[in-house]
Design a protein around this motif. Sequence first.
Motif, short mmCIF file in Angstrom:
data_model
loop_
_atom_site.label_atom_id
_atom_site.label_comp_id
_atom_site.label_asym_id
_atom_site.label_seq_id
_atom_site.Cartn_x
_atom_site.Cartn_y
_atom_site.Cartn_z
N ALA A 182 0.86 -1.18 0.00
CA ALA A 182 0.00 0.00 0.00
C ALA A 182 0.90 1.24 0.00
N TRP A 183 0.28 2.43 0.00
CA TRP A 183 1.07 3.67 -0.09
C TRP A 183 2.07 3.85 1.05
N PRO A 184 1.73 3.52 2.29
CA PRO A 184 2.77 3.65 3.33
C PRO A 184 4.00 2.77 3.02
N GLY A 185 3.77 1.60 2.47
CA GLY A 185 4.88 0.72 2.10
C GLY A 185 5.67 1.27 0.93
N GLN A 186 4.98 1.90 -0.01
CA GLN A 186 5.68 2.52 -1.15
C GLN A 186 6.59 3.62 -0.64
N PHE A 187 6.09 4.44 0.28
CA PHE A 187 6.91 5.50 0.86
C PHE A 187 8.11 4.92 1.58
N LEU B 262 9.59 2.04 1.06
CA LEU B 262 10.54 1.50 0.09
C LEU B 262 11.36 2.62 -0.55
N ASP B 263 10.71 3.72 -0.90
CA ASP B 263 11.40 4.88 -1.45
C ASP B 263 12.42 5.41 -0.44
N PHE B 264 12.01 5.53 0.81
CA PHE B 264 12.90 6.01 1.87
C PHE B 264 14.06 5.04 2.09
N PHE B 265 13.78 3.74 2.03
CA PHE B 265 14.83 2.73 2.18
C PHE B 265 15.89 2.89 1.09
N TYR C 292 16.66 5.75 -0.32
CA TYR C 292 17.43 6.91 0.10
C TYR C 292 18.46 6.51 1.16
N LEU C 293 18.05 5.71 2.12
CA LEU C 293 18.98 5.28 3.17
C LEU C 293 20.18 4.54 2.58
N LEU C 294 19.90 3.63 1.66
CA LEU C 294 20.99 2.87 1.02
C LEU C 294 21.88 3.77 0.19
N LEU C 295 21.29 4.70 -0.56
CA LEU C 295 22.09 5.62 -1.37
C LEU C 295 22.97 6.51 -0.49
N SER C 296 22.42 7.01 0.62
CA SER C 296 23.24 7.85 1.50
C SER C 296 24.36 7.02 2.14
N ALA C 297 24.08 5.76 2.46
CA ALA C 297 25.12 4.89 3.03
C ALA C 297 26.24 4.65 2.02
N ILE C 298 25.87 4.38 0.77
CA ILE C 298 26.88 4.17 -0.27
C ILE C 298 27.71 5.43 -0.47
N TRP C 299 27.06 6.60 -0.49
CA TRP C 299 27.79 7.85 -0.66
C TRP C 299 28.77 8.08 0.48
N VAL C 300 28.33 7.88 1.72
CA VAL C 300 29.22 8.08 2.87
C VAL C 300 30.40 7.12 2.80
N LEU D 101 25.79 3.46 10.00
CA LEU D 101 24.95 4.42 10.74
C LEU D 101 24.01 5.15 9.79
N ALA D 102 24.51 5.53 8.61
CA ALA D 102 23.67 6.24 7.64
C ALA D 102 22.51 5.36 7.18
N SER D 103 22.75 4.06 7.06
CA SER D 103 21.71 3.16 6.55
C SER D 103 20.55 2.98 7.52
N VAL D 104 20.77 3.25 8.79
CA VAL D 104 19.68 3.13 9.76
C VAL D 104 19.32 4.47 10.41
N GLY D 105 20.21 5.44 10.34
CA GLY D 105 20.00 6.71 11.03
C GLY D 105 19.23 7.74 10.24
N GLY D 106 19.19 7.58 8.93
CA GLY D 106 18.45 8.54 8.12
C GLY D 106 18.90 9.96 8.33
N MET D 107 17.94 10.86 8.37
CA MET D 107 18.24 12.29 8.51
C MET D 107 18.79 12.62 9.89
N LEU D 108 18.47 11.81 10.90
CA LEU D 108 19.09 12.03 12.22
C LEU D 108 20.60 11.93 12.09
N PHE D 109 21.08 10.93 11.36
CA PHE D 109 22.52 10.78 11.14
C PHE D 109 23.03 11.84 10.15
#
Length: 114
Positions: free
Chosen positions: A42-47, A49-52, A54-62, A78-86
């Motif tokens: 459903a839409w919450p899951g789509q969001f 997945l999209d956010f996940f 982003y987390l993976l992309l930020s982890a790869i970049w770091v 830390l980036a892969s689980v911390g999101g914007m907090l990290f």
Amino acid sequence: MTLFRLFLIGFLAVLVAYTAMVIGNHGLNLLPVFFGDMASLAWPGQFNLDFFGYLLLSAIWVAWRHHFTPAGLGLAALASVGGMLFLSIYLLIVSAQARGDIRAILLGARRARP
């Protein structure tokens, strides 16, 4: 750079307050909810997945920015689980270390050298 840093500080403050309220109301049981929403297709899951992504992309970049060193891989974890907090804290630190040089912020000091 000042507006960027103010955004990071402001968003971090809002996110910490919001996260504290969610933890207070629902506890730390994030993963079953996060992946359960994705499994529901459903839409919450789509969001999520999209956010996940982003987390993976930020982890790869770091990790890449730190040349895949052990420290860089630790920060990536830390980036892969911390999101914007990290990421907000990380970007505040590296922007100060780079003295606002956007090339050094994005590429790391070694790659940013001419």
